[in-house]
Design an enzyme around this catalytic site. Structure first.
Site, PDB file in Angstrom:
ATOM      1  N   ASP A 219       1.019  -1.115   0.049  1.00 18.27           N
ATOM      2  CA  ASP A 219       0.237   0.028  -0.001  1.00 18.27           C
ATOM      3  C   ASP A 219       1.004   1.160   0.028  1.00 18.27           C
ATOM      4  O   ASP A 219       1.977   1.049   0.376  1.00 18.27           O
ATOM      5  CB  ASP A 219      -0.935  -0.155   1.051  1.00 18.27           C
ATOM      6  CG  ASP A 219      -2.005   1.108   1.337  1.00 18.27           C
ATOM      7  OD1 ASP A 219      -2.024   1.608   0.352  1.00 18.27           O
ATOM      8  OD2 ASP A 219      -2.466   1.359   2.310  1.00 18.27           O
ATOM      9  N   CYS A 259      -4.272  -2.336  -2.525  1.00 15.61           N
ATOM     10  CA  CYS A 259      -5.571  -1.490  -2.304  1.00 15.61           C
ATOM     11  C   CYS A 259      -5.867  -0.587  -3.204  1.00 15.61           C
ATOM     12  O   CYS A 259      -6.969  -0.266  -3.601  1.00 15.61           O
ATOM     13  CB  CYS A 259      -5.898  -1.454  -0.620  1.00 15.61           C
ATOM     14  SG  CYS A 259      -4.839  -0.007  -0.260  1.00 15.61           S
TER      15      CYS A 259
HETATM   16  N1   CP Z   1      -8.796   1.245  -1.486  1.00 14.63           N
HETATM   17  C1   CP Z   1      -9.797   2.326  -1.417  1.00 14.63           C
HETATM   18  O1   CP Z   1     -10.307   2.489  -0.274  1.00 14.63           O
HETATM   19  O2   CP Z   1      -9.758   3.222  -2.560  1.00 14.63           O
HETATM   20  P1   CP Z   1     -10.339   4.556  -2.360  1.00 14.63           P
HETATM   21  O3   CP Z   1      -9.611   5.356  -1.533  1.00 14.63           O
HETATM   22  O4   CP Z   1     -10.466   4.902  -3.845  1.00 14.63           O
HETATM   23  O5   CP Z   1     -11.784   4.352  -1.993  1.00 14.63           O
HETATM   24  N1  NVA Z   2      -3.617   3.746   3.645  1.00 17.69           N
HETATM   25  C1  NVA Z   2      -4.312   4.488   2.652  1.00 17.69           C
HETATM   26  C2  NVA Z   2      -5.172   3.607   1.930  1.00 17.69           C
HETATM   27  C3  NVA Z   2      -6.092   4.174   0.793  1.00 17.69           C
HETATM   28  C4  NVA Z   2      -7.218   3.274   0.362  1.00 17.69           C
HETATM   29  C5  NVA Z   2      -4.628   5.522   3.121  1.00 17.69           C
HETATM   30  O1  NVA Z   2      -5.123   5.511   4.452  1.00 17.69           O
HETATM   31  O2  NVA Z   2      -4.431   6.784   2.545  1.00 17.69           O
END
Ligand code: CP
Ligand code: NVA
Length: 302
Positions: A219, A259
């Site tokens: 991530d 993700c």
């Molecule tokens: N992975 C995820 O939650 O993506 P978004 O921030 O685009 O919703």
């Molecule tokens: N770790 C990231 C996930 C985004 C879907 C955030 O919190 O920005």
């Protein structure tokens, strides 16, 4: 009434949700099981996948979703979370919130008469983690695999620890010192793992942690709200990039997950995102199917 603030909230329902998602995926328009139900979606932060997949999920299930940006609500002008929650319970059948502070979502749920779903906080991203477990089972046909998360031990990593340990999946987190996942969550995951027969490890050594991995997950290094730490994070996390050299240390049939959104050249490289082992686009699609199962479990029976 049940909320989904943390993966731990659905520990009894996790396999039912995963099975239901499989059925719903086969026939996206064939289940009008949330007819006349309304979901409010409050966003304090940006979103592509979470917003669209929840909105489409409600529509396909026969219900309706309301997109509410915090800055457009009185909440953004200082109205109390408690009052917002009490009022919303009078209008809608469920609320999904993406918030900066996990404690705000907990507070909202404490004053809500309808189910509340965490759409990402600083601590957890439970809908993402359930989708990820679903995607791994879809690809590997078993939960008995080894998932290695490489990078920042953040909200996504925390929820993955809980979800993987509940279903009996081994999980190793590879991260730099001081970027480990939440300590309480690690301990909780270890207690779940004792029951499910899986193993939870945290290490700073990337080649050690990725050995025998069936799933390689990463991530972003700078999550939303951490932008002021960008320079420091890019330096500290520099050795924790998922690139083809690192991927070669995993099992040859390992799948790659993220993700999204991804920053190419930081936590992952373009060739890895687009390689044959990448499950990233199926993973993104599955947010829709798994959230339908979550919505039905929380709103359908309520
Ligand atoms: N992975 C995820 O939650 O993506 P978004 O921030 O685009 O919703
Ligand atoms: N770790 C990231 C996930 C985004 C879907 C955030 O919190 O920005």
């Amino acid at each position: 009434m049940k909320h989904l603030l943390s993966v731990t909230d659905i520990q009894q329902d996790i396999f039912n949700i995963l099975q239901l998602a499989e059925q719903l995926k086969k026939d996206p328009w064939g289940h009008q099981i949330l007819d006349k139900k309304v979901l409010a979606m409050i966003f304090e932060k940006a979103s592509t996948r979470t917003r669209i997949s929840f909105e489409v999920a409600m529509f396909q299930l026969g219900g309706h979703a309301l997109f509410l940006s915090k800055s457009d609500l009185q909440l953004g002008r200082g109205e109390l979370i408690e009052d917002t929650s009490r009022v919303m319970s009078r209008y809608v059948d469920g609320v999904m919130i993406r918030a900066v502070e996990h404690s705000d979502v907990v507070n909202f749920a404490q004053h809500s008469d309808v189910p509340v779903i965490n759409g990402l906080t600083n601590l957890e991203h439970p809908c993402q983690a359930l989708t990820d477990i679903f995607t791994i089972f879809e690809k590997k046909k078993t939960y008995r695999v080894h998932l290695t998360f490489v990078g920042d031990g953040n909200n996504v990593c925390n929820s993955l620890l809980l979800a993987s340990s509940l279903v009996g999946m081994d999980m190793t987190v590879v991260c730099p010192e001081r970027y480990e996942p939440d300590v309480e969550i690690i301990n909780k995951a270890k207690s779940f793992a004792l029951k499910s027969g899986s193993q939870i490890e945290v290490t700073n050594n990337i080649s050690e942690g990725i050995k025998d991995a069936d799933v390689v997950y990463t991530d972003v290094w700078v999550s939303m709200g951490e932008e002021n730490e960008t320079d420091k994070r890019l330096k500290v996390l520099n050795d924790y990039q998922v690139n083809s050299e690192i991927l070669n240390l995993a099992n040859p049939d390992a799948i790659v997950m993220h993700c999204l959104p991804a920053i190419r050249g930081q936590e992952i490289t373009e060739d890895v995102i687009s390689c044959d082992q990448s499950a990233i686009w199926d993973q993104a699609e599955n947010r829709l199917h798994v959230q339908k199962a979550i919505l039905y479990t929380l709103l359908g029976k309520f």
